[in-house]
Design an enzyme around this catalytic site. Structure first.
Site, PDB file in Angstrom:
ATOM      1  CG  HIS A  90      -4.473  -0.490   7.703  1.00 47.19           C
ATOM      2  ND1 HIS A  90      -3.991  -1.427   6.830  1.00 47.19           N
ATOM      3  CD2 HIS A  90      -3.459   0.392   7.911  1.00 47.19           C
ATOM      4  CE1 HIS A  90      -2.745  -1.118   6.509  1.00 47.19           C
ATOM      5  NE2 HIS A  90      -2.401  -0.016   7.148  1.00 47.19           N
ATOM      6  CD  GLU A 120      -0.948   4.780  13.837  1.00 44.48           C
ATOM      7  OE1 GLU A 120       0.092   4.130  13.711  1.00 44.48           O
ATOM      8  OE2 GLU A 120      -1.385   5.532  12.956  1.00 44.48           O
ATOM      9  CE  LYS A 129      -1.921   1.821   3.843  1.00 40.64           C
ATOM     10  NZ  LYS A 129      -1.065   2.706   4.638  1.00 40.64           N
TER      11      LYS A 129
HETATM   12  C1  BG6 Z   1       0.469   1.935   7.941  1.00 43.06           C
HETATM   13  C2  BG6 Z   1       0.283   3.423   7.904  1.00 43.06           C
HETATM   14  O1  BG6 Z   1      -0.124   1.332   6.830  1.00 43.06           O
HETATM   15  O2  BG6 Z   1      -0.153   1.427   9.136  1.00 43.06           O
HETATM   16  C3  BG6 Z   1       0.908   4.060   9.124  1.00 43.06           C
HETATM   17  O3  BG6 Z   1       0.873   3.935   6.725  1.00 43.06           O
HETATM   18  C4  BG6 Z   1       0.335   3.456  10.370  1.00 43.06           C
HETATM   19  O4  BG6 Z   1       0.702   5.464   9.115  1.00 43.06           O
HETATM   20  C5  BG6 Z   1       0.405   1.938  10.328  1.00 43.06           C
HETATM   21  O5  BG6 Z   1       1.103   3.939  11.473  1.00 43.06           O
HETATM   22  C6  BG6 Z   1      -0.367   1.333  11.481  1.00 43.06           C
HETATM   23  O6  BG6 Z   1      -0.083  -0.031  11.543  1.00 43.06           O
HETATM   24  P1  BG6 Z   1      -0.198  -0.806  12.926  1.00 43.06           P
HETATM   25  O7  BG6 Z   1       0.080  -2.221  12.574  1.00 43.06           O
HETATM   26  O8  BG6 Z   1       0.771  -0.187  13.878  1.00 43.06           O
HETATM   27  O9  BG6 Z   1      -1.605  -0.575  13.414  1.00 43.06           O
END
Ligand code: BG6
Length: 519
Positions: free
Chosen positions: A270, A246, A178
């Site tokens: 996601h 986050e 992505k």
């Molecule tokens: C990525 C995004 O796809 O997913 C990031 O580009 C984000 O900005 C990340 O921080 C989050 O992934 P996870 O696994 O930490 O929830």
């Protein structure tokens, strides 16, 4: 006629080493390779799931020897060796490496080599072909861990060099990272370009959320148990909240984030994976295209909104400076490579409706943001209130809604949040939790989430990868929001270290609801 190897899909055998393959990592010097892909290969080696004949070839334009390249990757693994396997306070880059065993690394390291080459130069692809010829197998996976502008460039050149041609005895697969497009049109164009030179069965569009244990567990919980199905519908469910909060900011990715923003970065990929897992109909089988078809259907059922409705049903926020877990952090506009008057959103919340038989009338509220108070990805399923209260004449005046929480990260698990009588002579109630934590039941091996995805690609199982229609349905659902945001560039500020802008609370309050508190 026998299926080509790309079409062979078997989720049953998960203990055998993957078939021999040349794994080319385009973008060998990027963070993804160092932080996630090589640690995953290391973990797969630990689990005995890689063949001894695997060749990992990093491709990039820098000049570096094989030894130096391996050493750079080893350094990263070593640097994380003392960190706990899963530190909830840490960002994703600190997870997934439970400690480096030098003997284990010594098994993987000799299989890693480096190929210097410009992605836009045909000679790079002749060198790739030579590497395949010199190896013991004609199987190859081309992993595009590059900037998105190179996706079509690399794929076209691979095709031109004949490197995407499969045979009865060999597979050729391409993994596309992505962001897959930046809106509906660019995603469609990318799919068209890709499918012009290869079959859908050769394309592995990755979304690392599908590699997370808890995300896969949503399907198992729903479809391996009869318990949940009875109330998994609009008769009992009031609404569903999907949150990905986050604590990290944009880190070194300012210029990428400026043109991307929270909506594009997290929602059509996601968060929609989570929505699909929770809302899809039971697939006829776990494998092949059955799961992907059900996911595509549910995303296609998201109600289209006009840009005006989209504005009304969404909130955009941007973090200012603040305190995250005791550390004072700068605001988004002060981050490196971010415009001082930027209107890019670092937080987005939205209300969506899924127009199908099961979910008619049940709102789905989604929210995601950076620099929030806690790191927490969860799905909160809120149930309708009891039809009447027999406690009217008691001291119990207000009953809280019941929730089922699916905790994706950290502290993976599930729990019911409901009410019970507080011990004592008076009739008083309290909220209690009845739950299951992964860590209590299973010995969890450190993982990055990419292990399953890499292994699945090697064995030719596309279940956990995005099909072209899944991607396009996702972009179609968010396109009205993108259009609305392009016209109305306003963002609501929120202090770093909080739960996001006030407008997000108002979005639910308007419907008489509130966000499930993040722990
Ligand atoms: C990525 C995004 O796809 O997913 C990031 O580009 C984000 O900005 C990340 O921080 C989050 O992934 P996870 O696994 O930490 O929830």
């Amino acid at each position: 006629m026998a299926d080509s190897p790309s079409k062979i899909s078997s989720r049953a055998s998960r203990t055998e080493a993957a078939p021999p393959v040349n794994l080319f990592l385009f973008g060998a010097h990027g963070d993804l390779v160092k932080r996630l892909l090589v640690p995953s290969l290391y973990n797969l080696t630990r689990d005995g799931l890689l063949t001894d004949t695997l060749q990992v070839i990093g491709v990039d334009h820098n000049t570096v020897t094989d030894e130096d390249y391996r050493e750079k990757l080893a350094e990263f693994l070593r640097a994380h060796a003392s960190k706990p396997a899963s530190n909830p306070k840490a960002g994703p880059e600190a997870e997934g490496v439970g400690g480096m065993d030098e003997a284990m690394w010594a098994k993987l390291a000799p299989r890693i080599s480096y190929l210097e080459g410009d992605f836009l130069d045909d000679s790079t692809y002749s060198a790739v072909a030579d590497r395949i010829k010199a190896s013991g197998t004609r199987n190859a996976i081309f992993y595009l861990a590059t900037a998105p502008r190179f996706f079509c460039e690399v794929i076209d050149r691979l095709a031109k060099a004949g490197l995407l041609e499969e045979g009865q005895d060999c597979f050729r697969r391409v993994v596309v990272e992505k962001p897959f497009g930046s809106d509906l049109q660019t995603a469609r164009d990318l799919n068209t370009n890709i499918l012009r030179v290869m079959e859908e069965s050769q394309v592995y569009r990755i979304d690392h959320y599908l590699g997370k244990e808890t995300v896969q567990n949503i399907m198992v919980s729903r479809f391996a148990n009869s318990l949940f199905e009875a109330f998994w519908n609009n008769h009992y469910v009031d609404h569903i909240q999907i949150t990905s909060a986050e604590t990290v900011g944009v880190e070194t990715r300012g210029s990428f984030y400026e043109r991307t923003g929270a909506l594009r970065d997290m929602v059509p990929n996601h968060l929609f994976q989570l929505l699909a897992m929770v809302a899809m109909e039971p697939p006829a089988a776990f494998g092949g295209d059955a799961v992907r078809s059900e996911k595509a259907k549910v995303i296609a059922a998201i109600r289209p909104q006009t840009p005006e409705e989209a504005l009304l049903n969404s909130v955009r926020g941007q973090y200012c400076d603040g305190d995250v877990g005791g550390t004072v952090v700068p605001g988004y506009r002060q981050e490196d490579r971010v415009a001082p008057d930027s209107t890019t959103e670092t937080y987005v919340a939205m209300k969506l409706m899924v127009d199908n038989w099961r979910w008619a009338g049940v709102p789905f509220y989604l929210r995601t943001g950076k620099r929030m108070r806690v790191r927490n990805t969860q799905i909160a399923i809120c149930f309708k209130p009891a039809p009447m209260s027999p406690f009217r004449s008691t001291s119990i005046h207000q009953m809280q809604p019941n929730y089922l929480i699916i905790q994706i990260q950290p502290d993976e698990g599930m729990w019911f949040d409901f009410q019970a009588k507080r011990p004592g002579t008076s009739l008083e109630i309290d909220n209690i939790e009845m739950g299951f934590s992964y860590a209590d039941f299973f010995a969890m091996q450190p993982s990055t989430g990419y292990e399953t995805l890499l292994y699945d690609c090697m064995i030719g199982d596309q279940t956990l990868f995005q099909r072209a229609d899944n991607i396009e349905n996702g972009w179609a659902a968010v396109q009205p929001f993108l259009d609305a945001f392009a016209k109305d560039g306003s963002v609501e500020p929120y202090a770093a270290g909080t739960d996001g802008p006030a407008g997000a609370a108002a979005l639910l309050k308007r419907d008489g609801r509130s966000w499930y508190p993040l722990k």
